[in-house]
Design a protein around this motif. Structure first.
Motif, short mmCIF file in Angstrom:
data_model
loop_
_atom_site.label_atom_id
_atom_site.label_comp_id
_atom_site.label_asym_id
_atom_site.label_seq_id
_atom_site.Cartn_x
_atom_site.Cartn_y
_atom_site.Cartn_z
N PHE A 145 0.83 -1.21 0.00
CA PHE A 145 0.00 0.00 0.00
C PHE A 145 0.86 1.26 0.00
N SER A 146 2.03 1.21 0.66
CA SER A 146 2.94 2.36 0.63
C SER A 146 3.44 2.60 -0.79
N GLY A 183 3.37 -6.82 -2.93
CA GLY A 183 3.65 -7.22 -1.55
C GLY A 183 4.54 -8.45 -1.49
N ARG A 184 4.28 -9.39 -2.37
CA ARG A 184 5.08 -10.62 -2.40
C ARG A 184 6.54 -10.31 -2.73
N PHE A 185 6.75 -9.50 -3.73
CA PHE A 185 8.13 -9.20 -4.12
C PHE A 185 8.83 -8.30 -3.11
N LYS A 186 8.08 -7.43 -2.46
CA LYS A 186 8.68 -6.62 -1.39
C LYS A 186 9.16 -7.53 -0.27
N ALA A 187 8.36 -8.56 0.04
CA ALA A 187 8.75 -9.49 1.10
C ALA A 187 10.01 -10.27 0.72
N ILE A 188 10.09 -10.69 -0.54
CA ILE A 188 11.27 -11.41 -1.00
C ILE A 188 12.51 -10.52 -0.92
N ASP A 189 12.36 -9.28 -1.34
CA ASP A 189 13.48 -8.35 -1.24
C ASP A 189 13.91 -8.14 0.20
#
Length: 419
Positions: free
Chosen positions: A38-39, A62-68
């Motif tokens: 959301f950010s 969100g998924r890719f942010k988590a992986i990063d």
């Protein structure tokens, strides 16, 4: 743009969260990924516009942010490897954003993810009390305080249950999936309980400035329809009927100022006849099976109210009988309180008072504001004004919902003013 994103967060955040839990396998990581997504939307969408499928975009980002995040922390390498094996192009990982052309998420998949999360949180390996608290928190986004209010217990107790539930899912490696048709009947009771409590919080909010929270009642009805598509038995139909019949009255339950309008004062022409018709048809089919229980009986009570042209011509005798049957199926002091109101409507306030005074001896109802609000109303109708004022004051001290507080203050002002 800000308002659109706020609306999306309010309506779809828990669906996105459910998909992120499935993809990431971790509650805390999914929560962080949700907020990161959301950010990112707040930064990118004002320049690039809202994607055609914003929920899918948020899941992907969100998924890719988590992986990063996992990569930066240089930990959980095995989890990262497993996540990177999914068919979505790995080039998106380095970009930290989703492309609509490569998204493999759609509205149906995201809705199924939410249903999967419900069944995961309601797995038999998890204690029943923990199941409901965990699902209300993680699937529906209710606060710990709201859940505690629904269960008439403390926020600290609820917080402990939620922590235990998450730990159980992690340690027992509970699968994120909808059970098979053979397993479904044994898993359905907790799921229905969760949906019902979500609806109740939306139908009469435990705190805040509004009587109702339509996003919760709408969500509960949607979830019930999803469950019924999997298991169309009498109790699932009964729960859906109950919620539809109660939801039909929502337009008449508050006035233009947002203040509460009690059932006997409601303009019944505002009731939603389409919801009443659908709910009535469902309850008739559920009753015809002769294999029904708690929710179906409550729906039958709601149907009696829906058929009545006004309070005075309501079949209170039938309602009292249905409450008697309901108490046999599911004994509860709150149900006894509701029956006491029906008895008072049928036989007069003194008859109801005798029942409520006995119920006040039960500790669980001594912290329930509606017990004292009911007691005050019956005392007032019996002419016991000083006692009614005391009861209303106690009810006022217990409720955290602003419209209920205003209603109780109005009642106190009316009783305290000279004739």
């Amino acid at each position: 743009m800000q308002r659109k994103i706020d609306d999306l967060y309010r309506n779809d955040a828990r669906k996105v969260y459910a998909s992120l839990i499935r993809l990431l396998g971790d509650f805390e990581l999914a929560e962080e990924a949700l907020h990161d997504a959301f950010s990112t939307a707040l930064t990118q969408w004002p320049q690039e516009g809202i994607p055609k499928n914003p929920s899918a975009w948020l899941v992907s980002v969100g998924r890719f942010k988590a992986i990063d995040h996992l990569r930066r922390q240089k930990r959980q390498g095995e989890i990262v490897s497993a996540l990177l094996e999914s068919p979505i192009e790995s080039s998106l990982v380095s970009q930290g954003q989703g492309s609509e052309d490569t998204l493999e998420f759609n509205d149906e998949v995201i809705e199924d993810d939410q249903l999967r999360l419900i069944f995961t949180c309601c797995h038999p390996a998890i204690d029943a009390k923990v199941q409901v608290a965990l699902t209300l928190r993680e699937v529906c986004g209710l606060t710990t305080e709201e859940i505690a209010s629904a269960f008439l217990t403390t926020p600290s107790t609820m917080a402990q249950r939620i922590v235990r539930g998450k730990a159980k899912i992690r340690d027992a490696r509970i699968p994120f999936q909808i059970p098979s048709k053979t397993e479904l009947p044994d898993r359905i009771e907790s799921v229905l309980s969760v949906i019902y409590l979500v609806f109740n919080e939306g139908y009469s909010a435990s705190a805040g400035e509004q009587v109702t929270r339509s996003e919760l009642t709408t969500e509960a009805i949607r979830l019930a329809r999803l469950v019924r598509s999997l298991l169309p038995d009498a109790e699932v139909s009964g729960l859906l009927a109950l919620m539809l019949l109660n939801e039909s009255r929502r337009p008449a339950r508050t006035d233009k100022a947002g203040d509460i309008v009690l059932l006997e004062d409601q303009d019944r022409t505002l009731w939603d006849t389409s919801l009443i018709q659908e709910g009535t048809a469902l309850i008739q089919s559920a009753l015809a099976t002769r294999d029904f229980g708690y929710y179906t009986i409550q729906a039958a009570i709601a149907a009696v109210h829906a058929r009545a042209p006004d309070t005075h011509r309501t079949d209170w005798d039938q309602i009292v009988s249905l409450y008697t049957l309901l108490l046999q199926v599911a004994p509860s002091p709150v149900i006894e309180l509701n029956q006491a109101v029906a008895v008072a409507m049928r036989d007069g306030p003194q008859a109801g008072l005798a029942l409520v005074e006995r119920l006040l001896e039960q500790k669980v109802l001594q912290q329930y504001h509606l017990t004292y609000a009911t007691y005050g109303e019956l005392l007032s109708r019996s002419g016991r004004i000083k006692a009614a004022i005391s009861a209303f004051e106690h009810a006022l001290s217990l409720t955290q919902q602003a419209p209920e507080q205003r209603m109780l203050r109005r009642k106190l002002a009316a009783l305290s003013s000279p004739e």
